[in-house]
Design a protein around this motif. Structure first.
Motif, PDB file in Angstrom:
ATOM      1  N   ASP A  77       8.683  55.260 -46.746  1.00 55.25           N
ATOM      2  CA  ASP A  77       7.718  56.086 -46.021  1.00 55.25           C
ATOM      3  C   ASP A  77       7.124  57.136 -46.955  1.00 55.25           C
ATOM      4  OD1 ASP A  77       6.794  57.057 -43.113  1.00 55.25           O
ATOM      5  OD2 ASP A  77       7.301  58.815 -44.298  1.00 55.25           O
TER       6      ASP A  77
ATOM      7  N   GLU B 148      13.694  58.477 -38.810  1.00 50.65           N
ATOM      8  CA  GLU B 148      14.154  57.133 -39.187  1.00 50.65           C
ATOM      9  C   GLU B 148      14.619  56.426 -37.916  1.00 50.65           C
ATOM     10  OE1 GLU B 148      15.709  56.170 -43.430  1.00 50.65           O
ATOM     11  OE2 GLU B 148      16.816  57.920 -42.738  1.00 50.65           O
TER      12      GLU B 148
ATOM     13  N   SER C 231      12.017  52.395 -44.320  1.00 50.07           N
ATOM     14  CA  SER C 231      12.979  53.459 -44.600  1.00 50.07           C
ATOM     15  C   SER C 231      12.264  54.752 -44.963  1.00 50.07           C
ATOM     16  CB  SER C 231      13.880  53.037 -45.760  1.00 50.07           C
ATOM     17  OG  SER C 231      13.094  52.922 -46.946  1.00 50.07           O
ATOM     18  N   LEU C 232      13.032  55.851 -45.045  1.00 52.63           N
ATOM     19  CA  LEU C 232      12.451  57.141 -45.438  1.00 52.63           C
ATOM     20  C   LEU C 232      11.854  57.044 -46.841  1.00 52.63           C
ATOM     21  CD1 LEU C 232      11.996  60.208 -44.996  1.00 52.63           C
ATOM     22  CD2 LEU C 232      14.216  60.558 -46.098  1.00 52.63           C
TER      23      LEU C 232
ATOM     24  N   SER D  68       7.366  57.631 -36.940  1.00 50.31           N
ATOM     25  CA  SER D  68       8.498  56.821 -37.388  1.00 50.31           C
ATOM     26  C   SER D  68       8.303  56.521 -38.872  1.00 50.31           C
ATOM     27  CB  SER D  68       8.553  55.502 -36.609  1.00 50.31           C
ATOM     28  OG  SER D  68       8.633  55.738 -35.225  1.00 50.31           O
ATOM     29  N   THR D  69       9.398  56.470 -39.629  1.00 48.90           N
ATOM     30  CA  THR D  69       9.276  56.100 -41.044  1.00 48.90           C
ATOM     31  C   THR D  69       8.657  54.711 -41.130  1.00 48.90           C
ATOM     32  OG1 THR D  69      11.554  55.291 -40.987  1.00 48.90           O
ATOM     33  CG2 THR D  69      11.200  57.503 -41.853  1.00 48.90           C
TER      34      THR D  69
END
Length: 875
Positions: A565, A501, A561-562, A542-543
């Motif tokens: 993602d 993140e 964001s996660l 990267s997310t």
């Protein structure tokens, strides 16, 4: 002609109200416009209710209907074929309903609509006040309706009228034993199983002081009477407000019950096209998955259950805007890209209007795509401040049929509030229901134990080192995807995918530097590969979120964001993540119910457009299904069939299609996957004439046996296993169509030519070998060697699978085990010493010696030299 009807999926309240209405309208025909709930169907099967003389829908001439008496419903969408009558001139419509008067779209000319526990109670009250009587059968049916919709007069929605109506019906000799028999029926095995799943998934969250409970489950078959389960759960757990979200096949059913005025479930479920009143409601959703319904429900609850919140609490900021000069065509692309229904229009730094997706689509339909959006934007709109109550915005949405409100501070646009999917990004509190099921609680200690058990000490240390690197950089780091899935399944998977993140490339570069590796990065996608000194690789990203310009296109990537993602991934089982940072090392994150689907061995997509956006997921679904011995969820399979019907796989580039096909053909046993592809109509995307005929199936089975034999004998021999299966699969195609298939799949040009030529040659050699066997002619070991020496392993294995002759198989087997590595011991230098002049004679002599060695006529260098000397002497 008068007709009494109710809504489709009628229950006992519908039946009781229809029977009561028949007393008010004695000449009317009673007609069910659709099916009945299971309890109702059982009632008709077990009872003598057929004496009530219901008329079948197919026996009704709609043209003759002059008055429609509608009970327990006000919605045109819920009365089936009778909706066609609503605009008939002169038609009277009388409605008797206990739902709020504003809940429907049908305007009545008579009847009574008022809030009450049951629609039956309303009409029973009218009959009582008129001094009319009903017989015991009618009284029993009406009592059934009241008892069902009031929970035997215990629901909070129960009114004095319900009690008075029930007392009057008891005086009319209603049979309470019969009522009890049908109200308290035992649950079916399917209902018990579903109730168990719902109880395990139940989660209660406090939202602005109000406890809201949500439970979710998915089954591939229909289970009736979910409302019964809702009542049981509410009473068992003493819940204030309960929402059940149940996926069944291609539909999602929502049932809600509330004991508190702060949660009006009828108002909430009308957002899903459903109906009901403040304490009980339901809805059926066709166009969304369970995951999407839960996300939408969360958005609605945050508005509906929080009337005291203000715009500043939920607004989205910063705002994506469009210049006034943007064309309508460009606007459509951007609205789709960011998945929003409206965007502010700016001119000289000030907001001058709002352009909506609906206006853009209509303008495009009329061929106006090249005009600027300023020509058709909304210029009148609500201007809210961060202190504007949500209730005011909600009233604006409903009253003005709008979905977008800009938020200003000192005339500066600082945010927006919408009714659609942006709300899920705006709220920073705890998710109401994130599908991290309580039914499979996995503590960090358990995950760490799994990691220590199934991973080598080196890999475990790598994960800890990556977590520490993330901690030093202030970046949350997660192991994600198939690596985590296989860890929970107890399978080895050394393909480590890490998501960060924040700046994933910075993380990868730092880790590679600190641990002696090197880093290959792709800044456009925010991804990198860490290559350690021993060439062990770790993928880092990267997310991010992805959007697709068109079906089958490669995705465009943006940071996110996660949760978003993980949401972009293909199937729920691949959405798990494990936190690696030291303080939370081993924490399992499951936003989308992956643990449940792993437990139930189910492959399920996250949203309905999954195969439209990326059709390669169709092949991945089959690969995971067969590799893991799972099953594709029914709704997911329906979406696959739709993608096939719409030919979305035609839009894929050949390389992407080939890559997924290669993955399938590299599986341990690809036959089942190929059979699944054939059953879903996917082989035609490889070539229109490709079919899984019995002979092709036999060849695939033979190929599997041949490859298994070869791998057992030659463990270290490298070859392309997928190519063997590919050749077998394409065996029915002639040379021209095989070349076309390789071209369609963008097979490497050199490899394509090699496969094509070798395939042709293999056919010729097989034919020659089989003829020799049929003629029972002598086949020497040297014949076999010279036939097969130039063919690669893939072609030889294809030939073994293809031939129906055991003798020919033995020839090829002999080549692999004894002949392929036979070489002469004599060299050109030896020939030179024997006085052989340099030139073409060298090759002729060496070939002669090789054939002799192959045929066991010579055993040593001395034998070869004597053979050459003898030959020279004879010459």
């Amino acid at each position: 002609m008068d007709v009494i009807i109710t809504h489709i999926n009628a229950d006992f309240d519908c039946l009781g109200a229809m029977v009561a209405a028949k007393r008010l309208y004695p000449d009317a025909l009673m007609v069910f416009p659709g099916s009945q709930e299971k309890s109702m169907r059982d009632f008709f099967l077990k009872s003598t209710s057929y004496v009530l003389n219901f008329t079948r829908l197919k026996d009704i001439d709609l043209a003759q209907v002059t008055r429609l008496i509608l009970v327990d419903c006000q919605h045109s969408s819920r009365i089936g074929k009778f909706a066609e009558l609503l605009h008939k001139p002169g038609l009277e419509i009388h409605i008797y309903d206990h739902h709020p008067a504003s809940s429907g779209d049908i305007t009545p000319s008579g009847g009574v609509i008022r809030e009450c526990g049951s629609s039956t109670s309303i009409i029973a009250t009218i009959l009582r006040e008129k001094g009319m009587e009903v017989n015991p059968t009618e009284a029993t049916l009406m009592m059934l309706g009241i008892y069902e919709d009031t929970g035997s007069l215990t629901f909070p929605s129960t009114t004095v009228d319900d009690y008075l109506a029930a007392a009057w019906l008891l005086k009319q000799d209603a049979n309470l034993n019969t009522v009890a028999d049908f109200i308290t029926q035992e649950l079916t095995a399917e209902q018990v199983s579903l109730l168990n799943d719902l109880l395990k998934s139940l989660k209660t969250t406090t939202l602005n002081g109000v406890d809201v409970s949500i439970a979710n489950a998915s089954v591939d078959y229909y289970v009736g009477d979910i409302a019964v389960l809702a009542h049981m759960m509410r009473d068992m757990e003493n819940l204030q407000a309960l929402f059940l979200v149940v996926g069944m096949g291609d539909r999602v059913y929502i049932v809600a019950r509330s004991r508190i005025p702060e949660v009006n479930v009828g108002d909430i479920l009308r957002e899903f096209g459903g109906g009901g009143h403040a304490t009980a409601a339901s809805a059926t959703v066709k166009e969304l998955t369970s995951i999407q319904v839960l996300e939408r429900l969360e958005e609605i609850l945050k508005i509906k259950v929080n009337p005291l919140r203000v715009a500043g609490d939920i607004m989205s900021s910063p705002v994506k805007t469009l210049p006034a000069t943007t064309t309508l065509e460009e606007a459509r692309e951007l609205l789709t890209r960011y998945n929003v229904n409206a965007m502010p229009v700016m001119e000289k730094g000030k907001m001058v209007g709002i352009i909506s997706r609906r206006i853009v689509e209509k303008a495009m339909y009329h061929g106006l795509g090249n005009l600027p959006i300023s020509e058709y934007m909304h210029t009148e709109y609500m201007k809210a401040t961060p202190e504007t109550p949500i209730a005011e915005i909600q009233e604006y949405f409903i009253g003005q049929n709008r979905r977008f409100v800009p938020i200003f501070e000192h005339r500066q646009l600082i945010g927006v509030v919408t009714r659609t999917d942006l709300l899920r990004y705006m709220y920073t509190g705890e998710a109401l229901y994130d599908l991290a099921r309580n039914n499979i609680p996995v503590r960090s200690k358990e995950v760490v134990s799994l990691m220590n058990k199934h991973l080598s000490p080196r890999v475990v240390q790598l994960l800890k080192d990556m977590g520490m690197t993330g901690e030093l950089l202030g970046l949350p780091v997660y192991a994600v995807g198939g690596f985590v899935r296989d860890l929970l399944l107890g399978s080895e998977n050394l393909d480590i995918d890490v998501t960060v993140e924040g700046d994933g490339i910075l993380f990868a570069e730092t880790f590679a530097r600190d641990f002696g590796g090197r880093c290959k990065s792709h800044r456009k996608f925010g991804t990198a590969v860490i290559v350690l000194p021993d060439d062990f690789k770790i993928d880092v990203a990267s997310t991010r979120l992805e959007y697709y310009e068109s079906p089958g296109a490669l995705p465009t990537v943006e940071r996110s964001s996660l949760k978003m993602d993980l949401y972009r991934r293909d199937f729920t089982i691949n959405t798990l993540a494990i936190k690696l940072n030291p303080q939370e090392y081993g924490r399992l994150i499951d936003y989308f119910g992956a643990q449940r689907d792993l437990q139930e061995k189910t492959v399920r997509v996250l949203h309905n457009l999954s195969f439209v956006e990326d059709p390669t997921r169709v092949l991945r679904a089959i690969r995971f299904e067969q590799r893991l011995d799972f099953h594709i969820a029914k709704h997911t399979e329906n979406l696959i069939k739709n993608a096939v019907k719409m030919n979305f796989l035609e839009k894929l580039g050949g390389k992407r299609l080939l890559a997924e096909l290669v993955h399938i053909l590299r599986e341990k046993d690809p036959l089942r996957a190929v059979e699944r592809m054939a059953s879903l109509g996917l082989l035609r995307f490889i070539h229109p004439d490709l079919r899984l005929a019995p002979e092709t199936r036999r060849l695939l089975e033979e190929a599997w046996k041949t490859i298994s034999w070869f791998d057992l004998l030659f463990l270290e021999r490298r070859y392309e296993k997928w190519a063997v299966y590919f050749l077998v699969l394409c065996d029915p195609l002639d040379n021209e169509r095989f070349w076309g298939t390789c071209t369609r799949l963008a097979v490497n040009e050199h490899y394509k030519e090699k496969l094509f030529e070798m395939r042709k040659k293999a056919g010729e050699i097989l034919e020659e070998m089989q003829k020799r066997v049929e003629r029972k002619g002598k086949v020497s070991r040297s014949d076999i060697y010279h036939w097969l020496k130039e063919l690669p392993v893939e072609i030889l294995l294809y030939m073994m699978a293809k031939t129906g002759s055991e003798e020919v198989k033995k020839f090829i087997s002999l080549h692999f085990t004894q002949l392929q590595n036979v070489r002469c011991l004599i060299t050109g230098e030896d020939l030179k010493k024997l006085g052989v002049p340099e030139g073409p004679a060298y090759k002729k002599i060496l070939d002669m010696v090789l054939s002799a060695r192959l045929n066991n006529l010579v055993q040593s260098l001395e034998d070869e030299l004597r053979m050459v000397e003898k030959t020279l002497h004879e010459v």
